[in-house]
Structures are given as structure tokens and as C-alpha cells.
Write a protein that holds these residues in place. Structure first.
Motif, PDB file in Angstrom:
ATOM      1  N   PHE A 137      56.337  65.422  59.323  1.00 18.59           N
ATOM      2  CA  PHE A 137      55.194  66.222  58.900  1.00 18.59           C
ATOM      3  C   PHE A 137      53.891  65.423  58.947  1.00 18.59           C
ATOM      4  CE2 PHE A 137      57.167  69.778  56.085  1.00 18.59           C
ATOM      5  CZ  PHE A 137      57.933  70.182  57.166  1.00 18.59           C
ATOM      6  N   VAL A 138      54.019  64.103  58.861  1.00 18.98           N
ATOM      7  CA  VAL A 138      52.823  63.249  58.811  1.00 18.98           C
ATOM      8  C   VAL A 138      51.951  63.454  60.049  1.00 18.98           C
ATOM      9  CG1 VAL A 138      52.005  60.854  58.810  1.00 18.98           C
ATOM     10  CG2 VAL A 138      53.887  61.538  57.304  1.00 18.98           C
ATOM     11  N   PRO A 158      46.090  70.452  53.798  1.00 21.34           N
ATOM     12  CA  PRO A 158      46.900  69.972  54.925  1.00 21.34           C
ATOM     13  C   PRO A 158      48.406  70.062  54.701  1.00 21.34           C
ATOM     14  CG  PRO A 158      45.085  68.472  54.487  1.00 21.34           C
ATOM     15  CD  PRO A 158      45.133  69.438  53.342  1.00 21.34           C
ATOM     16  N   ILE A 159      48.848  69.814  53.469  1.00 19.37           N
ATOM     17  CA  ILE A 159      50.286  69.828  53.203  1.00 19.37           C
ATOM     18  C   ILE A 159      50.832  71.248  53.259  1.00 19.37           C
ATOM     19  CG2 ILE A 159      52.075  69.349  51.488  1.00 19.37           C
ATOM     20  CD1 ILE A 159      50.398  66.965  50.564  1.00 19.37           C
ATOM     21  N   LEU A 160      50.167  72.186  52.572  1.00 19.76           N
ATOM     22  CA  LEU A 160      50.627  73.573  52.590  1.00 19.76           C
ATOM     23  C   LEU A 160      50.530  74.169  53.998  1.00 19.76           C
ATOM     24  CD1 LEU A 160      49.111  74.994  49.270  1.00 19.76           C
ATOM     25  CD2 LEU A 160      51.453  74.207  49.703  1.00 19.76           C
ATOM     26  N   GLN A 164      53.422  75.748  56.580  1.00 15.84           N
ATOM     27  CA  GLN A 164      53.295  77.026  57.276  1.00 15.84           C
ATOM     28  C   GLN A 164      53.561  76.859  58.774  1.00 15.84           C
ATOM     29  OE1 GLN A 164      49.303  77.973  56.116  1.00 15.84           O
ATOM     30  NE2 GLN A 164      49.908  79.141  54.317  1.00 15.84           N
ATOM     31  N   ILE A 165      53.003  75.806  59.354  1.00 17.05           N
ATOM     32  CA  ILE A 165      53.201  75.551  60.786  1.00 17.05           C
ATOM     33  C   ILE A 165      54.680  75.350  61.088  1.00 17.05           C
ATOM     34  CG2 ILE A 165      52.783  73.877  62.640  1.00 17.05           C
ATOM     35  CD1 ILE A 165      50.005  73.411  61.367  1.00 17.05           C
ATOM     36  N   PHE A 166      55.320  74.501  60.300  1.00 14.33           N
ATOM     37  CA  PHE A 166      56.739  74.221  60.512  1.00 14.33           C
ATOM     38  C   PHE A 166      57.569  75.492  60.363  1.00 14.33           C
ATOM     39  CE2 PHE A 166      60.936  73.085  58.851  1.00 14.33           C
ATOM     40  CZ  PHE A 166      61.379  72.219  59.836  1.00 14.33           C
ATOM     41  N   VAL A 201      51.570  81.755  68.902  1.00 12.43           N
ATOM     42  CA  VAL A 201      51.509  80.904  67.707  1.00 12.43           C
ATOM     43  C   VAL A 201      50.297  79.984  67.775  1.00 12.43           C
ATOM     44  CG1 VAL A 201      52.660  79.021  66.469  1.00 12.43           C
ATOM     45  CG2 VAL A 201      53.977  81.003  67.219  1.00 12.43           C
ATOM     46  N   ILE A 202      50.056  79.396  68.934  1.00  9.43           N
ATOM     47  CA  ILE A 202      48.900  78.511  69.107  1.00  9.43           C
ATOM     48  C   ILE A 202      47.601  79.268  68.843  1.00  9.43           C
ATOM     49  CG2 ILE A 202      47.551  77.229  70.824  1.00  9.43           C
ATOM     50  CD1 ILE A 202      50.237  76.335  72.046  1.00  9.43           C
TER      51      ILE A 202
END
Length: 221
Positions: A137-138, A158-160, A164-166, A201-202
Motif C-alpha cells: 500500500f505504501v 491517502p490511507i482511506l 478504496q483503490i485496492f 477504473v483509471i
């Protein structure tokens, strides 16, 4: 009979990497279906074409084998993301590259998402936590932070946002068996549809993350 069994075992010892891969591939199939608690070593051995003793020769126990299966995608994703040289790309391009890697990887290994699901249900993520899976995730977090600092992305968490992206990249493949029943005439795992999904998605991410205020000012100038 005993001679053939000995010859087979001897060949496996002489090809340790091949044998380990056979075991890991078979274990992946079983863990995806039944998780750690429901998987039997005997079934893994049958799928790999080896004896149970051969499995214990390479892996101490079922738990150790399970950890190796969990570690494989983490190590592979880390290697693929490292090769992108994200620091050399603009934030938007870096994000595109990450999404493409995540989706392509999930498409090529669509059973691994089910292993993560089984890990969540059965173990509440206990074993996954030991694998330092957060390290993958980093890469996303750093790209998002850089995009915010450069003004390419709006202010966001950034973390949340990484979660969402993952989730969006992986959900499609983890729940494919359910989704295909909603769209029986659409081949969701065909290369063409996966490419369309990737591009959608992009577009979704770039539109959602864009700093529209900065973009409007730039357009006026």
C-alpha cells in the motif's frame, strides 16, 4: 510399485523448486476454496501429485505452507511495483501504472482474492498481518501524497483512498462467480472486458481525485 514410488520421490528431491511450486499451486487452490481451517494436506498432496511426506519435507506444517501461499502475492506485487520507478513519473501517470499492475495481477491470479477473503472470515487477518502486506500500500500512499503536494490531486485521506483503490481493483475478481450471474452474456474475464474495466477504473480515479479548482485556474490562464 515401491521402486516406482522411490523413483518419483527421488525426482522430486532433485527438482526442489519445481516440487515446491507444484505444492504451492495446489495449496493455493485448496486455501481459496476452504481457507486454512478447512483445507486438508491430503488434498493438497493429491493436487500437487506428491506424497504428504513430501509436503512436510518442504514445509513444517499446514500453517507454514499457508503463510508461504499468503507471502507469494505480496512478494510478487512488491517486485512489480518496484520496477515501475514511480518516483520518475508524474502522480497521475504513476497512479495509472499502479492500477494497471493491480488489475492485471488480480486477473492473472483471480483465486488469490478468495484466499484473502477466507483469511478475513476465518482468521480476522491474523496471518496476513504477519506478512507485512501493508507494504504494497505504501506505493499508492506515496503517489497520492505527492499528487496532493504537487496540486494534481485534491486534499484527500491517502490511507482511506488507498483502501478504496485496492478494493475496486480486487473486488471485481474476488466476486467474479457472483458477478457473472448478473451479466451472463458478458465475458467478465476476457482480455477485452478486463482492459475496458481497467480504463474505466483509471478514469474514475483521476476524475475523483483531481483538484478541480487548480485545473479550472490552469484552464483560465
Amino acid at each position: 510399485m515401491q521402486l516406482n514410488s522411490f523413483a518419483k520421490t527421488n525426482r522430486q528431491v532433485r527438482n526442489p523448486e519445481m516440487t515446491k511450486k507444484q505444492i504451492l499451486d495446489a495449496a493455493e487452490e485448496e486455501f481459496a476454496r476452504y481457507g486454512l481451517s478447512g483445507t486438508r494436506i491430503e488434498e493438497i498432496a493429491k493436487g500437487a501429485g506428491v506424497t504428504t511426506g513430501m509436503i512436510y519435507y518442504y514445509f513444517i506444517n499446514k500453517e507454514e505452507l499457508y503463510k508461504n501461499v499468503l507471502q507469494t502475492p505480496i512478494a510478487e506485487l512488491h517486485e512489480e511495483l518496484e520496477q515501475l520507478n514511480l518516483d520518475c513519473l508524474q502522480a497521475e501517470e504513476a497512479l495509472k501504472s499502479i492500477v494497471q499492475v493491480y488489475i492485471a495481477y488480480a486477473a492473472s491470479h483471480n483465486k488469490r482474492g478468495m484466499i484473502l477473503f477466507q483469511e478475513l472470515v476465518q482468521n480476522q487477518g491474523k496471518y496476513l498481518e504477519q506478512m507485512n502486506w501493508q507494504n504494497t500500500f505504501v506505493y499508492i500512499i506515496n503517489v497520492l501524497k505527492r499528487g496532493i503536494a504537487e496540486g494534481s490531486f485534491r486534499q484527500l485521506n491517502p490511507i482511506l483512498t488507498t483502501i478504496q483503490i485496492f478494493s475496486i481493483c480486487v473486488f471485481y475478481f474476488t466476486f467474479h462467480e457472483n458477478l457473472k450471474r448478473l451479466t451472463p452474456n458478458l465475458q467478465l474475464l476476457s482480455p477485452e472486458i478486463i482492459e475496458q474495466y481497467t480504463q474505466e477504473v483509471i478514469k474514475l480515479f483521476l476524475l475523483a481525485f483531481a483538484d478541480h479548482a487548480n485545473f479550472s485556474q490552469h484552464q483560465q490562464i
